[in-house]
Design a protein around this motif. Structure first.
Motif, PDB file in Angstrom:
ATOM      1  N   VAL A   4    -113.882  21.898 -14.237  1.00 16.66           N
ATOM      2  CA  VAL A   4    -113.577  23.319 -14.583  1.00 16.66           C
ATOM      3  C   VAL A   4    -112.573  23.365 -15.127  1.00 16.66           C
ATOM      4  O   VAL A   4    -111.126  22.382 -15.408  1.00 16.66           O
ATOM      5  CB  VAL A   4    -113.527  24.106 -13.375  1.00 16.66           C
ATOM      6  N   TYR A   5    -112.101  24.456 -15.931  1.00 12.93           N
ATOM      7  CA  TYR A   5    -110.622  24.509 -16.918  1.00 12.93           C
ATOM      8  C   TYR A   5    -109.820  25.666 -16.526  1.00 12.93           C
ATOM      9  O   TYR A   5    -110.734  26.367 -15.883  1.00 12.93           O
ATOM     10  CB  TYR A   5    -111.027  24.394 -17.978  1.00 12.93           C
ATOM     11  N   GLY A   6    -108.843  25.786 -16.810  1.00 13.75           N
ATOM     12  CA  GLY A   6    -108.303  27.035 -16.499  1.00 13.75           C
ATOM     13  C   GLY A   6    -107.836  27.740 -15.311  1.00 13.75           C
ATOM     14  O   GLY A   6    -107.687  28.403 -14.908  1.00 13.75           O
ATOM     15  N   PHE A   7    -107.639  26.582 -14.645  1.00 16.38           N
ATOM     16  CA  PHE A   7    -106.614  26.075 -12.991  1.00 16.38           C
ATOM     17  C   PHE A   7    -105.551  26.569 -13.683  1.00 16.38           C
ATOM     18  O   PHE A   7    -105.021  26.872 -13.862  1.00 16.38           O
ATOM     19  CB  PHE A   7    -107.529  25.272 -12.302  1.00 16.38           C
ATOM     20  N   GLY A   8    -105.273  27.382 -12.127  1.00  9.66           N
ATOM     21  CA  GLY A   8    -103.258  27.344 -12.056  1.00  9.66           C
ATOM     22  C   GLY A   8    -102.868  25.895 -11.209  1.00  9.66           C
ATOM     23  O   GLY A   8    -103.979  25.589 -10.624  1.00  9.66           O
ATOM     24  N   VAL A   9    -102.313  25.913 -11.623  1.00  7.08           N
ATOM     25  CA  VAL A   9    -101.138  24.855 -10.254  1.00  7.08           C
ATOM     26  C   VAL A   9     -99.633  25.272 -10.455  1.00  7.08           C
ATOM     27  O   VAL A   9     -99.305  26.025 -10.880  1.00  7.08           O
ATOM     28  CB  VAL A   9    -101.138  23.689 -11.444  1.00  7.08           C
ATOM     29  N   THR A  10     -99.749  25.043  -8.612  1.00  9.41           N
ATOM     30  CA  THR A  10     -98.420  25.116  -8.128  1.00  9.41           C
ATOM     31  C   THR A  10     -97.306  24.349  -8.714  1.00  9.41           C
ATOM     32  O   THR A  10     -98.247  22.879  -7.403  1.00  9.41           O
ATOM     33  CB  THR A  10     -97.901  26.141  -6.900  1.00  9.41           C
ATOM     34  N   SER A  11     -96.498  24.394  -9.370  1.00 11.73           N
ATOM     35  CA  SER A  11     -95.414  23.672  -9.502  1.00 11.73           C
ATOM     36  C   SER A  11     -94.650  22.866  -7.669  1.00 11.73           C
ATOM     37  O   SER A  11     -94.210  23.653  -7.864  1.00 11.73           O
ATOM     38  CB  SER A  11     -94.739  23.473 -11.243  1.00 11.73           C
ATOM     39  N   PRO A  12     -93.956  21.253  -7.486  1.00  8.02           N
ATOM     40  CA  PRO A  12     -93.886  20.989  -6.837  1.00  8.02           C
ATOM     41  C   PRO A  12     -92.267  21.350  -7.436  1.00  8.02           C
ATOM     42  O   PRO A  12     -91.917  20.659  -8.631  1.00  8.02           O
ATOM     43  CB  PRO A  12     -93.994  19.917  -6.522  1.00  8.02           C
ATOM     44  N   ASP A  13     -91.279  21.099  -6.374  1.00  8.53           N
ATOM     45  CA  ASP A  13     -89.582  21.222  -6.613  1.00  8.53           C
ATOM     46  C   ASP A  13     -88.720  19.254  -6.831  1.00  8.53           C
ATOM     47  O   ASP A  13     -89.196  18.661  -6.092  1.00  8.53           O
ATOM     48  CB  ASP A  13     -88.870  21.297  -5.320  1.00  8.53           C
ATOM     49  N   MET A  14     -88.914  19.180  -8.705  1.00  7.70           N
ATOM     50  CA  MET A  14     -88.203  17.787  -9.402  1.00  7.70           C
ATOM     51  C   MET A  14     -87.404  17.980  -8.903  1.00  7.70           C
ATOM     52  O   MET A  14     -86.601  16.748  -9.208  1.00  7.70           O
ATOM     53  CB  MET A  14     -88.974  17.592 -10.304  1.00  7.70           C
ATOM     54  N   SER A  15     -86.490  18.594  -8.507  1.00  2.00           N
ATOM     55  CA  SER A  15     -84.879  18.420  -8.109  1.00  2.00           C
ATOM     56  C   SER A  15     -84.737  17.279  -7.076  1.00  2.00           C
ATOM     57  O   SER A  15     -83.291  17.278  -6.159  1.00  2.00           O
ATOM     58  CB  SER A  15     -84.461  19.283  -7.933  1.00  2.00           C
ATOM     59  N   THR A  16     -85.840  17.483  -6.058  1.00  2.00           N
ATOM     60  CA  THR A  16     -84.972  16.576  -5.177  1.00  2.00           C
ATOM     61  C   THR A  16     -85.935  15.099  -5.166  1.00  2.00           C
ATOM     62  O   THR A  16     -87.004  15.509  -5.477  1.00  2.00           O
ATOM     63  CB  THR A  16     -85.169  17.151  -3.609  1.00  2.00           C
ATOM     64  N   SER A  17     -86.204  14.641  -3.950  1.00  2.00           N
ATOM     65  CA  SER A  17     -86.686  13.151  -3.920  1.00  2.00           C
ATOM     66  C   SER A  17     -87.910  13.531  -2.605  1.00  2.00           C
ATOM     67  O   SER A  17     -87.721  13.961  -1.591  1.00  2.00           O
ATOM     68  CB  SER A  17     -86.187  11.678  -4.040  1.00  2.00           C
ATOM     69  N   LYS A  75     -94.406  15.347  -2.881  1.00  2.00           N
ATOM     70  CA  LYS A  75     -94.140  16.592  -2.583  1.00  2.00           C
ATOM     71  C   LYS A  75     -95.861  16.743  -2.979  1.00  2.00           C
ATOM     72  O   LYS A  75     -96.438  16.199  -2.927  1.00  2.00           O
ATOM     73  CB  LYS A  75     -93.799  16.749  -4.638  1.00  2.00           C
ATOM     74  N   VAL A  76     -95.989  18.659  -2.247  1.00  2.77           N
ATOM     75  CA  VAL A  76     -97.176  19.109  -2.419  1.00  2.77           C
ATOM     76  C   VAL A  76     -97.465  20.015  -3.499  1.00  2.77           C
ATOM     77  O   VAL A  76     -96.799  20.520  -3.975  1.00  2.77           O
ATOM     78  CB  VAL A  76     -97.873  19.680  -0.958  1.00  2.77           C
ATOM     79  N   VAL A  77     -99.246  19.144  -4.327  1.00  2.00           N
ATOM     80  CA  VAL A  77     -98.997  19.999  -5.010  1.00  2.00           C
ATOM     81  C   VAL A  77    -100.776  21.040  -5.274  1.00  2.00           C
ATOM     82  O   VAL A  77    -101.333  20.439  -4.534  1.00  2.00           O
ATOM     83  CB  VAL A  77     -99.724  19.277  -6.643  1.00  2.00           C
ATOM     84  N   THR A  78    -100.357  21.994  -5.562  1.00  2.00           N
ATOM     85  CA  THR A  78    -101.945  22.703  -5.119  1.00  2.00           C
ATOM     86  C   THR A  78    -102.321  23.701  -6.642  1.00  2.00           C
ATOM     87  O   THR A  78    -101.831  23.968  -7.171  1.00  2.00           O
ATOM     88  CB  THR A  78    -101.224  24.350  -3.986  1.00  2.00           C
ATOM     89  N   VAL A  79    -103.368  23.169  -6.537  1.00  2.28           N
ATOM     90  CA  VAL A  79    -103.862  23.841  -7.619  1.00  2.28           C
ATOM     91  C   VAL A  79    -105.190  25.122  -7.008  1.00  2.28           C
ATOM     92  O   VAL A  79    -105.916  24.796  -5.836  1.00  2.28           O
ATOM     93  CB  VAL A  79    -105.446  22.308  -8.076  1.00  2.28           C
TER      94      VAL A  79
END
Length: 219
Positions: free
Chosen positions: A75-88, A91-95
């Motif tokens: 499937v295409y056109g999905f949404g992605v919740t980007s993680p905070d990349m300013s800290t190490s 991280k959880v990525v939600t699609v």
């Protein structure tokens, strides 16, 4: 028009669409049961830009054609919740797609340790700073790099204590590392004269340990 399932190579590809003829279904759109996510980019450094080009989403659908069945397709056109990349850290990525969500983890690595080289503690008036300095940076994934250290605040033209600032830049994270130390520029307390041959001194003048004497080289 009714919803139909069009088979292309039966086991290889499934496409959905409106058709007027062909396999007749129940007249209902196939329902999405859940989605599965994979990502080819699972490791990052702090302050990296999160990438979505490696994400692949597969949907599992429930449909009816000659009995109830399930089918999978990309499937295409999905949404992605980007993680905070300013800290190490992890991280959880939600699609999300079609009302369904799936999550996965990525690792974001920061700086674990770095060396802080400093100048020597004492300098003479007019003395040069000496050799250049470098810092070794170790990241949380055990990768190491050596970077140049910039020194500011050094001035040996005058005596006294000086605060030296050291700066290095981590190439993986773009972070600027700074630290300080103190040096002291010492005054000249004695002068040693060295001659390459015999020295003639006026015999009528007394030799003392202070004051100024003019020495002439004997031919």
């Amino acid at each position: 028009k009714v919803w139909a399932l069009i088979y292309e190579d039966y086991e290889k590809k499934i496409a959905y669409g409106y058709v007027d003829t062909g396999l007749r279904l129940t007249g209902k759109k196939p329902s999405l049961r859940f989605i599965e996510v994979s990502d080819s980019n699972l490791a990052y450094y702090k302050n990296d830009k999160f990438k979505t080009n490696g994400i692949s989403v597969v949907g599992t659908y429930y449909y009816q054609v000659y009995g109830s069945r399930e089918g999978k397709h990309n499937v295409y056109g999905f949404g992605v919740t980007s993680p905070d990349m300013s800290t190490s850290g992890d991280k959880v990525v939600t699609v999300s797609y079609g009302g369904k969500t799936a999550s996965y983890m990525i690792a974001v690595y920061g700086i674990a340790t770095y060396t802080q080289p400093t100048l020597k503690s004492y300098y003479k008036v007019g003395e040069d700073i000496g050799s250049s300095l470098s810092s070794t940076i170790t990241y949380e994934n055990d990768f190491t790099e050596t970077v140049e250290v910039t020194v500011s605040g050094f001035d040996s033209s005058e005596t006294g204590k000086k605060t030296i600032t050291y700066t290095a830049t981590a190439t993986k994270t773009g972070e600027t590392l700074t630290w300080t130390s103190e040096i002291e520029v010492m005054p000249v307390t004695s002068i040693t004269l060295k001659a390459t041959g015999p020295i003639a001194i006026d015999s009528t003048s007394a030799i003392t340990t202070s004051g100024t004497r003019t020495l002439s080289h004997a031919n």
